[in-house]
Design an enzyme around this catalytic site. Sequence first.
Site, mmCIF file in Angstrom:
data_model
loop_
_atom_site.group_PDB
_atom_site.id
_atom_site.type_symbol
_atom_site.label_atom_id
_atom_site.label_comp_id
_atom_site.label_asym_id
_atom_site.label_seq_id
_atom_site.Cartn_x
_atom_site.Cartn_y
_atom_site.Cartn_z
ATOM 1 N N GLU A 1 0.862 -1.197 0.000
ATOM 2 C CA GLU A 1 0.000 0.000 0.000
ATOM 3 C C GLU A 1 0.887 1.233 0.000
ATOM 4 O OE1 GLU A 1 -2.591 -0.075 3.511
ATOM 5 O OE2 GLU A 1 -2.381 -2.243 3.402
ATOM 6 N N LYS B 1 2.393 4.563 1.397
ATOM 7 C CA LYS B 1 2.557 5.089 2.755
ATOM 8 C C LYS B 1 2.194 6.567 2.731
ATOM 9 C CE LYS B 1 5.811 5.164 6.630
ATOM 10 N NZ LYS B 1 5.286 6.389 7.149
ATOM 11 N N ASP C 1 1.481 10.259 3.809
ATOM 12 C CA ASP C 1 2.224 11.095 4.745
ATOM 13 C C ASP C 1 1.288 12.032 5.502
ATOM 14 O OD1 ASP C 1 4.354 12.042 6.098
ATOM 15 O OD2 ASP C 1 5.201 13.207 4.443
ATOM 16 N N TYR D 1 -8.029 8.028 5.104
ATOM 17 C CA TYR D 1 -7.882 6.779 4.350
ATOM 18 C C TYR D 1 -7.720 5.642 5.347
ATOM 19 C CZ TYR D 1 -7.141 9.277 -0.034
ATOM 20 O OH TYR D 1 -7.290 10.052 -1.148
ATOM 21 N N LYS E 1 10.804 3.151 2.879
ATOM 22 C CA LYS E 1 10.784 4.615 2.769
ATOM 23 C C LYS E 1 11.514 5.060 1.513
ATOM 24 C CE LYS E 1 10.282 7.183 6.228
ATOM 25 N NZ LYS E 1 9.782 7.422 7.541
ATOM 26 N N CYS F 1 17.980 47.734 -8.363
ATOM 27 C CA CYS F 1 17.462 46.532 -9.017
ATOM 28 C C CYS F 1 18.516 45.938 -9.951
ATOM 29 C CB CYS F 1 16.194 46.883 -9.798
ATOM 30 S SG CYS F 1 15.617 45.533 -10.827
ATOM 31 N N CYS G 1 17.057 46.512 -13.803
ATOM 32 C CA CYS G 1 16.861 47.811 -14.445
ATOM 33 C C CYS G 1 17.633 48.933 -13.757
ATOM 34 C CB CYS G 1 15.371 48.159 -14.478
ATOM 35 S SG CYS G 1 14.722 48.541 -12.842
ATOM 36 N N CYS H 1 11.575 46.311 -6.312
ATOM 37 C CA CYS H 1 12.019 47.280 -7.305
ATOM 38 C C CYS H 1 10.798 48.141 -7.585
ATOM 39 C CB CYS H 1 12.451 46.549 -8.575
ATOM 40 S SG CYS H 1 12.504 47.633 -10.014
ATOM 41 N N CYS I 1 10.142 48.008 -15.100
ATOM 42 C CA CYS I 1 11.309 47.128 -15.033
ATOM 43 C C CYS I 1 11.074 45.907 -15.933
ATOM 44 C CB CYS I 1 11.537 46.686 -13.591
ATOM 45 S SG CYS I 1 12.811 45.440 -13.423
HETATM 46 S S1 IVH Z 1 -0.213 0.279 8.770
HETATM 47 C C1 IVH Z 1 0.590 -2.041 12.516
HETATM 48 N N1 IVH Z 1 -0.596 1.365 6.394
HETATM 49 O O1 IVH Z 1 2.952 5.112 8.669
HETATM 50 C C2 IVH Z 1 0.343 -1.329 11.224
HETATM 51 N N2 IVH Z 1 0.451 2.679 8.071
HETATM 52 O O2 IVH Z 1 5.590 4.596 9.852
HETATM 53 C C3 IVH Z 1 0.372 0.113 11.420
HETATM 54 N N3 IVH Z 1 0.992 4.964 7.359
HETATM 55 O O3 IVH Z 1 1.927 5.016 12.028
HETATM 56 C C4 IVH Z 1 0.289 0.980 10.273
HETATM 57 N N4 IVH Z 1 0.194 4.799 5.325
HETATM 58 O O4 IVH Z 1 0.642 6.578 10.387
HETATM 59 C C5 IVH Z 1 -0.114 1.550 7.636
HETATM 60 N N5 IVH Z 1 -1.028 2.217 4.268
HETATM 61 C C6 IVH Z 1 -0.555 2.396 5.505
HETATM 62 C C7 IVH Z 1 0.015 3.606 5.924
HETATM 63 C C8 IVH Z 1 0.513 3.717 7.219
HETATM 64 C C9 IVH Z 1 0.784 5.597 6.215
HETATM 65 C C10 IVH Z 1 1.644 5.586 8.529
HETATM 66 C C11 IVH Z 1 0.959 5.313 9.832
HETATM 67 C C12 IVH Z 1 1.991 4.633 10.685
HETATM 68 C C13 IVH Z 1 3.267 5.079 10.049
HETATM 69 C C14 IVH Z 1 4.382 4.118 10.344
#
Ligand code: IVH
Length: 660
Positions: free
Chosen positions: A111, A113, A115, A219, A309, A401, A404, A419, A424
């Site tokens: 999935e 990740k 942010d 999500y 990451k 500036c 000019c 400026c 200009c």
């Molecule tokens: S699963 C035990 N799925 O990443 C499983 N986490 O670095 C716990 N995060 O604390 C998390 N997208 O805030 C999961 N698709 C995803 C995620 C996700 C973002 C975040 C989440 C977690 C952190 C860990």
Amino acid sequence: MNALVEIQHLRETLRRHEHLYYVLDQPEIDDAEYDALMRRLLALEEKNPALVTPDSPTQRVGGKPREGFAKVSHSARMLSLDNALNEGELRAFDERVRDLLRGASFRYVAELKLDGLSLAVQYQLGQFRRAVTRGDGMVGEDVTENARTIRSIPLLIQGTSGDLEVRGETLLNRRAFERLNEERDRQELPRFANPRNAAAGSLRVLEPAVTASRRLDFYAYLLLVNGSPVFDSHWESLDELERMGFRVNRHRRLCQDLDELFAFCAEWDAHRDELPYEIDGVVVKVDSTAQQLALGYTAKAPRWAIAFKYAPKRAVTVVEDISAQVGRTGALTPVAHLRPVVVSGVTVSRATLHNEDEIARMGLAIGDTVIIERSGDVIPKVLRVEAKGTGRREFRMPSLCPVCGGAVVRAEGEAASRCINTNCPARLKESILHFASRGVMNIDGVGEVLVEQLVEKGLVRSVADLYDLTAEQVAALDRMAEKSAANVIQNIDASRKAPLPRLLAALGIRFVGARTAVLLAEQFGSIGAIMAADVETLQQAEEVGPKVALSVREFFAEPANRELVERLRAAGLTFTHEVPVRRREGALKGMTFVLTGTLPTLSREVAAERIESAGGKVGASVSRKTRFVVAGEDAGSKLEKARALGVEVIGEEQLLELLR
Ligand code: IVH
């Protein structure tokens, strides 16, 4: 229909439309229709307060501010994830899993990740009860009232029993983040550094109404029933979450092996900037619930999952020089010239430093080693000084500036030096580029190279001159073939039809971005009306406060700008704006209606409420001042009187038309 039945029906309808809009991104009705349904429900609930329930869509609007957040223990620990910072570490994770599962076959779910920040949302008998931030994993903060305003969190889940907990990520998408920062600029509040901070700030404010206005998304990525997973596989539980009405990220993949995982990771690393929200990696989870159980947990994190990451979009390099770049408002922006460095696949040699105060805050001088960050496709920025350089040299904003030679002035209380020469060439170039840019006048082909030459050769001294250019003039420039010159002219020509809000935004009035331009155009309907409006009148437009109003006023007070507008008018650009009646604030303003008889669908109260909320009045008896008589079945003497006085009689359908 009795009130309870109508209320229940409205709630179901609203829930369905919220799900279509906020979760599936497939709205079936427009905002005005949604608002009308919501208003109707609000009115009914106001009249019948005993029928208000916490899961009603009306309860999302944001309740009372709070003193602080209560601390609450999590039902099951909210663990973080271990990180894999490169392919080798992901390989090592895979080997560990393989070992622990003693050669049994297994699959991974990959999935994105997201942010943002994690949130646990709890339901009892299908009803939204509580939302808790991660905190330290054991104890989090109760942010229930704020989470209630997030439309992608259902308040009611049909057909479930028991205690249910859904964990997921709360985030602010890029557009909402930009809008929030634009709004903060208008209010002269500090900008949020990134969507993640903005999301955290929005979820942890004490006023739920503020959270509501920020448009957070949620999500879902984990489902627990009575504290444990109920499906045999994680993949199935994600599908179930979707069925329950949650937003689940659709960019997910069931992977048979490490190669498929790597492919998914690489794919999204390449395309992450195209997503409407920010991600910082891929989360990899063993799919089978039984295998997850067998793998278990370390003190910190599950052994069945890992966060791969992406390489940080940061890099270390040296500031070799700092120069001042002149923008379209004349503001001088210090730009750092960097020793070229690759940041997530792109070579970076420049970074913006915003203004002098920012340089002072970081204690930056030429020769220092710095950390830079690149996010999306915006210009990279310098985050902080990593080490002071030997023989370092302080940067001073030039007093003249660099383009000019005109005077540079820093007004009191302003961060920017400007400026002050309105002619200009740098300002001119930037303002033409802004005028032509995507999302503004959308004139394809009018980019840096062309504008540079147009200004240098004196062909364009104001954006209005663009409309006098001929294909021959353009074809005579460097790097211009006849065909592309003809295209440029054609694109310029087509831009005459750009709707008024785009033209307004193109003028480069301070604080008037795309959104404010739409609101101004909708309120006033023409450039003429905006130019004629005083500061007070301008503020009648939604979201326009004294600062924006003053800026608009000052812009049009300037003779050079008025002349520019006149020339654009002569060139045939779009100066008026048709406002759909339904979106006009107070569409029925100044009109008096009289209701008589039984209308086919609207009750008298609802009809009156809707007329009033659109700015109209509802009178008890017909007079010459009555604008419309709305007649239904069995209309009596009022209808006769209307006919006698020559007052226009309409039916429900026409009334709804007026209200649309
Ligand atoms: S699963 C035990 N799925 O990443 C499983 N986490 O670095 C716990 N995060 O604390 C998390 N997208 O805030 C999961 N698709 C995803 C995620 C996700 C973002 C975040 C989440 C977690 C952190 C860990």
